[in-house]
Motif scaffolding. Structure first.
Motif, PDB file in Angstrom:
ATOM      1  N   LYS A  94       0.814  -1.219   0.000  1.00  0.00           N
ATOM      2  CA  LYS A  94       0.000   0.000   0.000  1.00  0.00           C
ATOM      3  C   LYS A  94       0.846   1.267   0.000  1.00  0.00           C
ATOM      4  O   LYS A  94       0.791   2.079   0.929  1.00  0.00           O
ATOM      5  CB  LYS A  94      -0.956  -0.010   1.187  1.00  0.00           C
ATOM      6  N   PRO A  95       1.640   1.460  -1.044  1.00  0.00           N
ATOM      7  CA  PRO A  95       2.511   2.631  -1.068  1.00  0.00           C
ATOM      8  C   PRO A  95       1.767   3.972  -1.025  1.00  0.00           C
ATOM      9  O   PRO A  95       2.287   4.946  -0.493  1.00  0.00           O
ATOM     10  CB  PRO A  95       3.316   2.479  -2.356  1.00  0.00           C
ATOM     11  N   LYS A  96       0.536   4.038  -1.547  1.00  0.00           N
ATOM     12  CA  LYS A  96      -0.238   5.284  -1.436  1.00  0.00           C
ATOM     13  C   LYS A  96      -0.488   5.613   0.028  1.00  0.00           C
ATOM     14  O   LYS A  96      -0.348   6.757   0.459  1.00  0.00           O
ATOM     15  CB  LYS A  96      -1.583   5.164  -2.157  1.00  0.00           C
ATOM     16  N   THR A  97      -0.842   4.600   0.801  1.00  0.00           N
ATOM     17  CA  THR A  97      -1.082   4.796   2.228  1.00  0.00           C
ATOM     18  C   THR A  97       0.201   5.214   2.928  1.00  0.00           C
ATOM     19  O   THR A  97       0.200   6.113   3.778  1.00  0.00           O
ATOM     20  CB  THR A  97      -1.638   3.502   2.864  1.00  0.00           C
ATOM     21  N   LYS A  98       1.312   4.593   2.555  1.00  0.00           N
ATOM     22  CA  LYS A  98       2.608   4.940   3.152  1.00  0.00           C
ATOM     23  C   LYS A  98       2.961   6.400   2.849  1.00  0.00           C
ATOM     24  O   LYS A  98       3.483   7.108   3.712  1.00  0.00           O
ATOM     25  CB  LYS A  98       3.707   4.019   2.628  1.00  0.00           C
ATOM     26  N   LEU A  99       2.681   6.852   1.626  1.00  0.00           N
ATOM     27  CA  LEU A  99       2.965   8.241   1.282  1.00  0.00           C
ATOM     28  C   LEU A  99       2.079   9.200   2.081  1.00  0.00           C
ATOM     29  O   LEU A  99       2.549  10.239   2.550  1.00  0.00           O
ATOM     30  CB  LEU A  99       2.793   8.472  -0.221  1.00  0.00           C
ATOM     31  N   THR A 100       0.815   8.857   2.264  1.00  0.00           N
ATOM     32  CA  THR A 100      -0.068   9.699   3.078  1.00  0.00           C
ATOM     33  C   THR A 100       0.456   9.783   4.505  1.00  0.00           C
ATOM     34  O   THR A 100       0.514  10.867   5.096  1.00  0.00           O
ATOM     35  CB  THR A 100      -1.516   9.171   3.056  1.00  0.00           C
ATOM     36  N   GLN A 101       0.874   8.648   5.069  1.00  0.00           N
ATOM     37  CA  GLN A 101       1.420   8.654   6.430  1.00  0.00           C
ATOM     38  C   GLN A 101       2.677   9.521   6.507  1.00  0.00           C
ATOM     39  O   GLN A 101       2.859  10.289   7.454  1.00  0.00           O
ATOM     40  CB  GLN A 101       1.723   7.230   6.882  1.00  0.00           C
ATOM     41  N   LEU A 102       3.533   9.413   5.505  1.00  0.00           N
ATOM     42  CA  LEU A 102       4.749  10.217   5.462  1.00  0.00           C
ATOM     43  C   LEU A 102       4.410  11.705   5.357  1.00  0.00           C
ATOM     44  O   LEU A 102       4.980  12.530   6.070  1.00  0.00           O
ATOM     45  CB  LEU A 102       5.621   9.788   4.284  1.00  0.00           C
ATOM     46  N   PHE A 103       3.475  12.052   4.496  1.00  0.00           N
ATOM     47  CA  PHE A 103       3.084  13.453   4.334  1.00  0.00           C
ATOM     48  C   PHE A 103       2.515  14.007   5.631  1.00  0.00           C
ATOM     49  O   PHE A 103       2.828  15.127   6.024  1.00  0.00           O
ATOM     50  CB  PHE A 103       2.046  13.600   3.218  1.00  0.00           C
ATOM     51  N   GLN A 104       1.668  13.233   6.296  1.00  0.00           N
ATOM     52  CA  GLN A 104       1.077  13.706   7.550  1.00  0.00           C
ATOM     53  C   GLN A 104       2.140  13.919   8.616  1.00  0.00           C
ATOM     54  O   GLN A 104       2.107  14.904   9.345  1.00  0.00           O
ATOM     55  CB  GLN A 104      -0.001  12.731   8.035  1.00  0.00           C
ATOM     56  N   LYS A 105       3.106  13.026   8.667  1.00  0.00           N
ATOM     57  CA  LYS A 105       4.181  13.129   9.647  1.00  0.00           C
ATOM     58  C   LYS A 105       5.101  14.307   9.327  1.00  0.00           C
ATOM     59  O   LYS A 105       5.480  15.071  10.215  1.00  0.00           O
ATOM     60  CB  LYS A 105       4.986  11.830   9.667  1.00  0.00           C
ATOM     61  N   GLU A 106       5.461  14.454   8.082  1.00  0.00           N
ATOM     62  CA  GLU A 106       6.459  15.452   7.689  1.00  0.00           C
ATOM     63  C   GLU A 106       5.872  16.827   7.370  1.00  0.00           C
ATOM     64  O   GLU A 106       6.425  17.837   7.772  1.00  0.00           O
ATOM     65  CB  GLU A 106       7.256  14.950   6.478  1.00  0.00           C
TER      66      GLU A 106
END
Length: 150
Positions: A94-106
């Motif tokens: 689920k790389p889309k989900t991983k990118l969303t998590q990264l964006f929210q964190k960063e």
């Protein structure tokens, strides 16, 4: 499509809207049936399946992701992008989900990864394809593109 020398169809095996178990064979058959219905010569068609999502190619290059985030977060430093993503991007679930998590964190708060808004700018920051070549699906895509005139 008569003017096209080659048509490369790229698809996600696990798109978010898929309700059934994925099957490469069934997908191939459906794609070729659609091409036949459209009157496309099957000899012109090359298929490239990404076993997760297209975003697997984006997470392969942590340099581009870091720069994308840095541009939105300046002057604050960017945290660490998981190096495990670039080692085998096709295995990132689920790389889309991983990118969303990264964006929210960063980047903060409710900032989500939006494919039609963010994929292009991230891809534009990829300086070379060396890290993307760790993705077998990208290598297949690259081979198909490079052989398009053959």
């Amino acid at each position: 499509m008569e003017d096209c020398e080659k048509i490369i169809v790229v698809w996600d095996l696990h798109p978010p809207w898929r309700n059934t178990a994925p099957c490469l064979k069934e997908d191939r058959e459906k794609i070729f049936a659609a091409m036949e219905e459209a009157g496309v010569d099957p000899e012109k068609v090359a298929l490239v399946c990404i076993h997760e999502e297209l975003e697997a190619w984006l997470v392969a290059d942590d340099r581009a992701l870091t720069e994308f985030i840095r541009q939105r977060k300046h002057p604050h430093p960017v945290g660490r992008i998981p190096k495990t993503w670039r080692k085998n991007p096709d295995q990132v679930g689920k790389p889309k989900t991983k990118l969303t998590q990264l964006f929210q964190k960063e980047i903060g708060g409710r900032r989500r990864y939006i494919d039609y808004q963010d994929a292009g700018p991230i891809a534009a920051l990829i300086q070379d394809t060396s890290r993307l070549r760790r993705s077998p699906s990208f290598v297949r895509f690259e081979e198909k593109v490079c052989s398009a005139g053959d």
